[in-house]
Design a protein around this motif. Sequence first.
Motif, PDB file in Angstrom:
ATOM      1  N   MET A 246     -18.245  41.961  35.977  1.00  0.00           N
ATOM      2  CA  MET A 246     -18.621  41.474  34.526  1.00  0.00           C
ATOM      3  C   MET A 246     -19.411  43.222  34.320  1.00  0.00           C
ATOM      4  N   ASP A 247     -19.640  43.425  33.486  1.00  0.00           N
ATOM      5  CA  ASP A 247     -20.532  43.993  32.183  1.00  0.00           C
ATOM      6  C   ASP A 247     -21.317  44.406  33.225  1.00  0.00           C
ATOM      7  N   ASP A 248     -22.554  45.272  33.962  1.00  0.00           N
ATOM      8  CA  ASP A 248     -23.500  45.528  33.742  1.00  0.00           C
ATOM      9  C   ASP A 248     -25.204  45.313  32.853  1.00  0.00           C
ATOM     10  N   HIS A 249     -24.177  45.182  31.294  1.00  0.00           N
ATOM     11  CA  HIS A 249     -24.919  45.307  30.462  1.00  0.00           C
ATOM     12  C   HIS A 249     -24.324  43.831  29.521  1.00  0.00           C
ATOM     13  N   ASP A 250     -23.519  42.744  30.695  1.00  0.00           N
ATOM     14  CA  ASP A 250     -23.705  41.640  30.264  1.00  0.00           C
ATOM     15  C   ASP A 250     -24.367  40.210  31.100  1.00  0.00           C
ATOM     16  N   ASN A 251     -24.579  39.509  29.860  1.00  0.00           N
ATOM     17  CA  ASN A 251     -25.694  38.783  30.172  1.00  0.00           C
ATOM     18  C   ASN A 251     -26.142  37.577  29.993  1.00  0.00           C
ATOM     19  N   ALA A 252     -24.918  37.256  29.366  1.00  0.00           N
ATOM     20  CA  ALA A 252     -24.710  36.366  28.173  1.00  0.00           C
ATOM     21  C   ALA A 252     -22.911  35.044  28.121  1.00  0.00           C
ATOM     22  N   SER A 253     -22.362  36.149  29.351  1.00  0.00           N
ATOM     23  CA  SER A 253     -21.392  34.933  29.533  1.00  0.00           C
ATOM     24  C   SER A 253     -21.654  34.030  30.508  1.00  0.00           C
ATOM     25  N   LEU A 254     -20.970  32.322  30.063  1.00  0.00           N
ATOM     26  CA  LEU A 254     -21.086  31.292  30.511  1.00  0.00           C
ATOM     27  C   LEU A 254     -20.181  30.955  31.590  1.00  0.00           C
ATOM     28  N   TYR A 255     -19.914  31.372  33.223  1.00  0.00           N
ATOM     29  CA  TYR A 255     -18.997  30.806  34.246  1.00  0.00           C
ATOM     30  C   TYR A 255     -19.075  29.397  33.704  1.00  0.00           C
ATOM     31  N   LYS A 256     -17.558  27.968  33.359  1.00  0.00           N
ATOM     32  CA  LYS A 256     -17.848  26.590  34.319  1.00  0.00           C
ATOM     33  C   LYS A 256     -16.965  26.670  34.242  1.00  0.00           C
ATOM     34  N   VAL A 257     -16.945  26.136  35.800  1.00  0.00           N
ATOM     35  CA  VAL A 257     -15.889  25.499  37.174  1.00  0.00           C
ATOM     36  C   VAL A 257     -15.448  24.145  37.399  1.00  0.00           C
ATOM     37  N   THR A 258     -13.893  22.935  36.616  1.00  0.00           N
ATOM     38  CA  THR A 258     -14.769  21.574  37.411  1.00  0.00           C
ATOM     39  C   THR A 258     -13.748  21.471  37.986  1.00  0.00           C
ATOM     40  N   ILE A 259     -13.627  20.499  38.691  1.00  0.00           N
ATOM     41  CA  ILE A 259     -12.865  20.286  40.179  1.00  0.00           C
ATOM     42  C   ILE A 259     -12.958  18.864  39.643  1.00  0.00           C
ATOM     43  N   SER A 260     -11.310  18.203  39.032  1.00  0.00           N
ATOM     44  CA  SER A 260     -11.596  16.635  38.638  1.00  0.00           C
ATOM     45  C   SER A 260     -10.730  16.245  40.444  1.00  0.00           C
ATOM     46  N   GLY A 261     -11.019  15.898  41.302  1.00  0.00           N
ATOM     47  CA  GLY A 261      -9.741  15.778  42.069  1.00  0.00           C
ATOM     48  C   GLY A 261      -8.941  16.996  42.541  1.00  0.00           C
ATOM     49  N   ASP A 262      -7.726  17.253  42.688  1.00  0.00           N
ATOM     50  CA  ASP A 262      -6.970  17.888  43.193  1.00  0.00           C
ATOM     51  C   ASP A 262      -7.243  19.058  42.252  1.00  0.00           C
ATOM     52  N   ASP A 263      -7.281  19.117  40.342  1.00  0.00           N
ATOM     53  CA  ASP A 263      -7.487  19.987  39.334  1.00  0.00           C
ATOM     54  C   ASP A 263      -8.734  20.660  39.362  1.00  0.00           C
ATOM     55  N   LYS A 264      -8.289  21.946  39.360  1.00  0.00           N
ATOM     56  CA  LYS A 264      -9.735  23.207  39.033  1.00  0.00           C
ATOM     57  C   LYS A 264      -9.205  23.566  37.098  1.00  0.00           C
ATOM     58  N   THR A 265      -9.896  23.641  36.610  1.00  0.00           N
ATOM     59  CA  THR A 265     -10.907  24.166  35.144  1.00  0.00           C
ATOM     60  C   THR A 265     -11.726  25.407  34.910  1.00  0.00           C
ATOM     61  N   SER A 266     -11.732  26.554  34.170  1.00  0.00           N
ATOM     62  CA  SER A 266     -12.590  27.293  33.990  1.00  0.00           C
ATOM     63  C   SER A 266     -12.449  27.659  32.905  1.00  0.00           C
ATOM     64  N   SER A 267     -14.000  28.379  32.162  1.00  0.00           N
ATOM     65  CA  SER A 267     -13.726  29.214  30.881  1.00  0.00           C
ATOM     66  C   SER A 267     -14.091  29.517  30.940  1.00  0.00           C
ATOM     67  N   VAL A 268     -14.741  30.501  30.130  1.00  0.00           N
ATOM     68  CA  VAL A 268     -15.855  31.811  29.743  1.00  0.00           C
ATOM     69  C   VAL A 268     -15.995  31.708  28.440  1.00  0.00           C
ATOM     70  N   GLU A 269     -17.288  32.076  28.497  1.00  0.00           N
ATOM     71  CA  GLU A 269     -17.458  32.076  27.048  1.00  0.00           C
ATOM     72  C   GLU A 269     -19.217  32.506  26.616  1.00  0.00           C
ATOM     73  N   LYS A 270     -19.109  33.904  25.648  1.00  0.00           N
ATOM     74  CA  LYS A 270     -20.507  33.973  25.365  1.00  0.00           C
ATOM     75  C   LYS A 270     -21.637  33.120  25.351  1.00  0.00           C
ATOM     76  N   ILE A 271     -22.815  33.579  25.633  1.00  0.00           N
ATOM     77  CA  ILE A 271     -23.827  32.943  24.601  1.00  0.00           C
ATOM     78  C   ILE A 271     -24.928  33.135  24.409  1.00  0.00           C
ATOM     79  N   GLU A 272     -25.160  33.531  23.104  1.00  0.00           N
ATOM     80  CA  GLU A 272     -25.948  34.489  22.440  1.00  0.00           C
ATOM     81  C   GLU A 272     -26.457  33.602  22.237  1.00  0.00           C
ATOM     82  N   ASN A 273     -27.819  34.038  23.109  1.00  0.00           N
ATOM     83  CA  ASN A 273     -28.934  32.779  22.906  1.00  0.00           C
ATOM     84  C   ASN A 273     -29.705  33.716  21.736  1.00  0.00           C
TER      85      ASN A 273
END
Length: 166
Positions: free
Chosen positions: A139-166
Amino acid sequence: MKKYFFLFVFAFSLLVSCSSDETTTYYLIRHSEKDRFDKTNNNPNLSFEGEKRAQKWATYFKDIELDAVYSTNYNRTIQTATPTAMSKKIELQFYNPSKMYDSIFQANTKGKTVLVVGHSNTTPVFANEILGEKKYENMDDHDNASLYKVTISGDDKTSSVEKIEN
């Protein structure tokens, strides 16, 4: 007849428990904004903005059921994770960033929903370790807003990244 019924129920419940897929969800974030005043301090606290963001992360996770909250053992990650852990009445747990996603961590988090607070150079690496591939760059050293979400269900793995501007 009663014996066969109980045997059937036992066998069916064993079959269901073995074939059901447990879902594990990891939310991975970098610590909130740190105090950058003293460049020689390797373990700074959060800045005022960082404290506000840490509270906003707690608000973000308010309606998400978490089973565990993990942090590295640094002031800035602990201070980012604490408001969420406290709001969930969960004891903050620590992980070693050089041993992330080892077999112990996997066993302790299987089938759970977990928040992991790390750093710009560990959060995406942690996501990659879970996925088993190098999908994300540091990540960029000033990125404090990224949320990584990784889900494992059985053999399936999915992921996403979104900016959460609180």
